[in-house]
Each structure stands twice: as C-alpha cells, then as structure tokens.
Design an enzyme around this catalytic site. Sequence first.
Site, PDB file in Angstrom:
ATOM      1  N   LYS A  17       0.843  -1.196   0.000  1.00  0.00           N
ATOM      2  CA  LYS A  17       0.000   0.000   0.000  1.00  0.00           C
ATOM      3  C   LYS A  17       0.879   1.247   0.000  1.00  0.00           C
ATOM      4  O   LYS A  17       1.939   1.268   0.611  1.00  0.00           O
ATOM      5  CB  LYS A  17      -0.894   0.013   1.251  1.00  0.00           C
ATOM      6  CG  LYS A  17      -1.912  -1.117   1.262  1.00  0.00           C
ATOM      7  CD  LYS A  17      -3.055  -0.807   0.318  1.00  0.00           C
ATOM      8  CE  LYS A  17      -4.067  -1.928   0.239  1.00  0.00           C
ATOM      9  NZ  LYS A  17      -4.403  -2.265  -1.144  1.00  0.00           N
ATOM     10  N   CYS A  18       0.401   2.289  -0.685  1.00  0.00           N
ATOM     11  CA  CYS A  18       1.110   3.566  -0.650  1.00  0.00           C
ATOM     12  C   CYS A  18       1.152   4.050   0.799  1.00  0.00           C
ATOM     13  O   CYS A  18       0.192   3.815   1.523  1.00  0.00           O
ATOM     14  CB  CYS A  18       0.405   4.594  -1.551  1.00  0.00           C
ATOM     15  SG  CYS A  18       0.972   4.440  -3.270  1.00  0.00           S
ATOM     16  N   PRO A  19       2.245   4.631   1.239  1.00  0.00           N
ATOM     17  CA  PRO A  19       3.367   5.138   0.435  1.00  0.00           C
ATOM     18  C   PRO A  19       4.526   4.162   0.275  1.00  0.00           C
ATOM     19  O   PRO A  19       5.589   4.579  -0.166  1.00  0.00           O
ATOM     20  CB  PRO A  19       3.807   6.356   1.242  1.00  0.00           C
ATOM     21  CG  PRO A  19       3.637   5.904   2.664  1.00  0.00           C
ATOM     22  CD  PRO A  19       2.373   5.049   2.639  1.00  0.00           C
TER      23      PRO A  19
END
Length: 80
Positions: A17-19
């Site tokens: 998942k970002c970041p």
Amino acid sequence: MHERPRPLVTVEALGRKCPIPIIMLAARLHEVPIGAVIAVTADDPAASADIPAWCRMKMHEFVVEQPLARGSAFHIRRMY
C-alpha cells in the site's frame, strides 16, 4: 515515434500500500544513473496519483504508467 528507454531497474512493490512503493522507489533510485529510467510495479490504486506527484515534488520525470496483468509499471527518469 521514438522508443521509450527500458528501465534499468524494476522495484517490485505489488501488494504494497502507498506510500510503501514510493519509499521503495526513493531507496533504490540511486541504483540507476542520472538520465536513466527506473520502474516501480504497484497495484495500489493510489499509486497512479501518488507516484507522478512524488516525481513532480522531487523534480524527477514521470515517463509513463504501463498497465500490467496485475497493477501497473510506473517509469521514472532520474533527473539528479
């Protein structure tokens, strides 16, 4: 139509998942010479906005988002 340069390094960030994909990109950017292209593979929908935004903020060139069977490959040209 001229051909896009192939990435010299690909950072595999599928499932992250970002970041996290951007953190992984930043950590490995030095592996390619200035002017060369590095790719990040990511399948988090946020990456489509976050990676180009990171490039603008850090003054690197966002080259292309290439759709893959799972996620996309984001090509970034190292500018410094």
